[in-house]
Design a protein around this motif. Structure first.
Motif, PDB file in Angstrom:
ATOM      1  N   GLU A 185      56.124  72.855  18.175  1.00  0.00           N
ATOM      2  CA  GLU A 185      57.083  72.282  17.237  1.00  0.00           C
ATOM      3  C   GLU A 185      56.353  71.437  16.216  1.00  0.00           C
ATOM      4  O   GLU A 185      55.275  70.904  16.488  1.00  0.00           O
ATOM      5  N   ALA A 186      56.951  71.343  15.050  1.00  0.00           N
ATOM      6  CA  ALA A 186      56.455  70.468  13.995  1.00  0.00           C
ATOM      7  C   ALA A 186      57.522  69.405  13.771  1.00  0.00           C
ATOM      8  O   ALA A 186      58.712  69.717  13.662  1.00  0.00           O
ATOM      9  N   ARG A 187      57.075  68.153  13.751  1.00  0.00           N
ATOM     10  CA  ARG A 187      57.987  67.043  13.502  1.00  0.00           C
ATOM     11  C   ARG A 187      57.546  66.342  12.227  1.00  0.00           C
ATOM     12  O   ARG A 187      56.367  66.050  12.051  1.00  0.00           O
ATOM     13  N   LEU A 188      58.488  66.086  11.354  1.00  0.00           N
ATOM     14  CA  LEU A 188      58.230  65.313  10.144  1.00  0.00           C
ATOM     15  C   LEU A 188      58.475  63.867  10.517  1.00  0.00           C
ATOM     16  O   LEU A 188      59.608  63.477  10.778  1.00  0.00           O
ATOM     17  N   GLY A 189      57.406  63.096  10.628  1.00  0.00           N
ATOM     18  CA  GLY A 189      57.511  61.775  11.237  1.00  0.00           C
ATOM     19  C   GLY A 189      57.740  62.000  12.718  1.00  0.00           C
ATOM     20  O   GLY A 189      56.916  62.593  13.391  1.00  0.00           O
ATOM     21  N   PHE A 190      58.898  61.551  13.203  1.00  0.00           N
ATOM     22  CA  PHE A 190      59.251  61.811  14.599  1.00  0.00           C
ATOM     23  C   PHE A 190      60.489  62.689  14.705  1.00  0.00           C
ATOM     24  O   PHE A 190      60.979  62.946  15.789  1.00  0.00           O
ATOM     25  N   ARG A 191      61.001  63.167  13.584  1.00  0.00           N
ATOM     26  CA  ARG A 191      62.205  64.002  13.595  1.00  0.00           C
ATOM     27  C   ARG A 191      61.828  65.476  13.730  1.00  0.00           C
ATOM     28  O   ARG A 191      61.011  65.980  12.968  1.00  0.00           O
ATOM     29  N   PRO A 192      62.434  66.181  14.697  1.00  0.00           N
ATOM     30  CA  PRO A 192      62.136  67.611  14.864  1.00  0.00           C
ATOM     31  C   PRO A 192      62.468  68.374  13.585  1.00  0.00           C
ATOM     32  O   PRO A 192      63.506  68.157  12.958  1.00  0.00           O
ATOM     33  N   TYR A 193      61.568  69.249  13.171  1.00  0.00           N
ATOM     34  CA  TYR A 193      61.719  69.977  11.914  1.00  0.00           C
ATOM     35  C   TYR A 193      61.695  71.493  12.135  1.00  0.00           C
ATOM     36  O   TYR A 193      62.475  72.224  11.565  1.00  0.00           O
ATOM     37  N   TRP A 194      60.786  71.950  12.997  1.00  0.00           N
ATOM     38  CA  TRP A 194      60.575  73.387  13.173  1.00  0.00           C
ATOM     39  C   TRP A 194      60.047  73.657  14.575  1.00  0.00           C
ATOM     40  O   TRP A 194      59.346  72.827  15.142  1.00  0.00           O
ATOM     41  N   GLU A 195      60.382  74.807  15.143  1.00  0.00           N
ATOM     42  CA  GLU A 195      59.838  75.202  16.435  1.00  0.00           C
ATOM     43  C   GLU A 195      59.766  76.722  16.519  1.00  0.00           C
ATOM     44  O   GLU A 195      60.497  77.420  15.830  1.00  0.00           O
TER      45      GLU A 195
END
Length: 150
Positions: A90-100
């Motif tokens: 997963e990729a998180r922008l900051g700490f918010r989930p963005y992509w998985e």
């Protein structure tokens, strides 16, 4: 892996260790002042709202998931490694989930993490699959009425 995009935003690209994503909860006090009667009641409610309620909320709301996390994390990790189960990255922008996405075994998921991180550093982040979608910019169509200045 922690990376910066060209705009200076921090991204985190990692494996997701559990089959689910832990939920974020608001654990703040909810003090209803309409029910409080008099100064003594107000003080009792204030102490309850500021001390007891946050602690109790934390224990009851996160305790079950925390225990489940501690018990299942070793079993899930061992099962994934021994039986070749696919990992999710997963990729998180900051700490918010963005992509998985599902990424394959341990080595393949490591390669995918590095590839996604390099892509983000170049300014080409993955398409958002988690969280709130940002609104698309609207473009006038030939059927829209002309603007007021025309």
């Amino acid at each position: 892996m922690k990376v910066l995009d060209p705009q200076g935003r921090t991204w985190r690209v990692t494996r997701r260790w559990l089959p689910w994503r832990p939920r974020r909860r608001y654990l703040g006090p909810s003090l209803n002042l309409d029910v409080v009667d008099g100064l003594v009641g107000f003080l009792v409610a204030l102490v309850f709202g500021l001390v007891v309620l946050p602690i109790a909320s934390f224990v009851f709301l996160t305790g079950g998931e925390l225990v489940l996390l501690v018990v299942l994390l070793p079993a899930v990790t061992l099962g994934r490694v021994l039986f070749g189960r696919h990992w999710w990255i997963e990729a998180r922008l900051g700490f918010r989930p963005y992509w998985e996405t599902e990424a394959g075994d341990w080595k393949e998921s490591g390669r995918r993490i590095r590839a996604v991180a390099e892509s983000i550093e170049r300014g080409d982040p993955p398409m958002r699959t988690l969280g709130e979608q940002e609104p698309e910019p609207t473009r006038p169509t030939p059927y829209d009425p002309p603007g007021e200045g025309a």
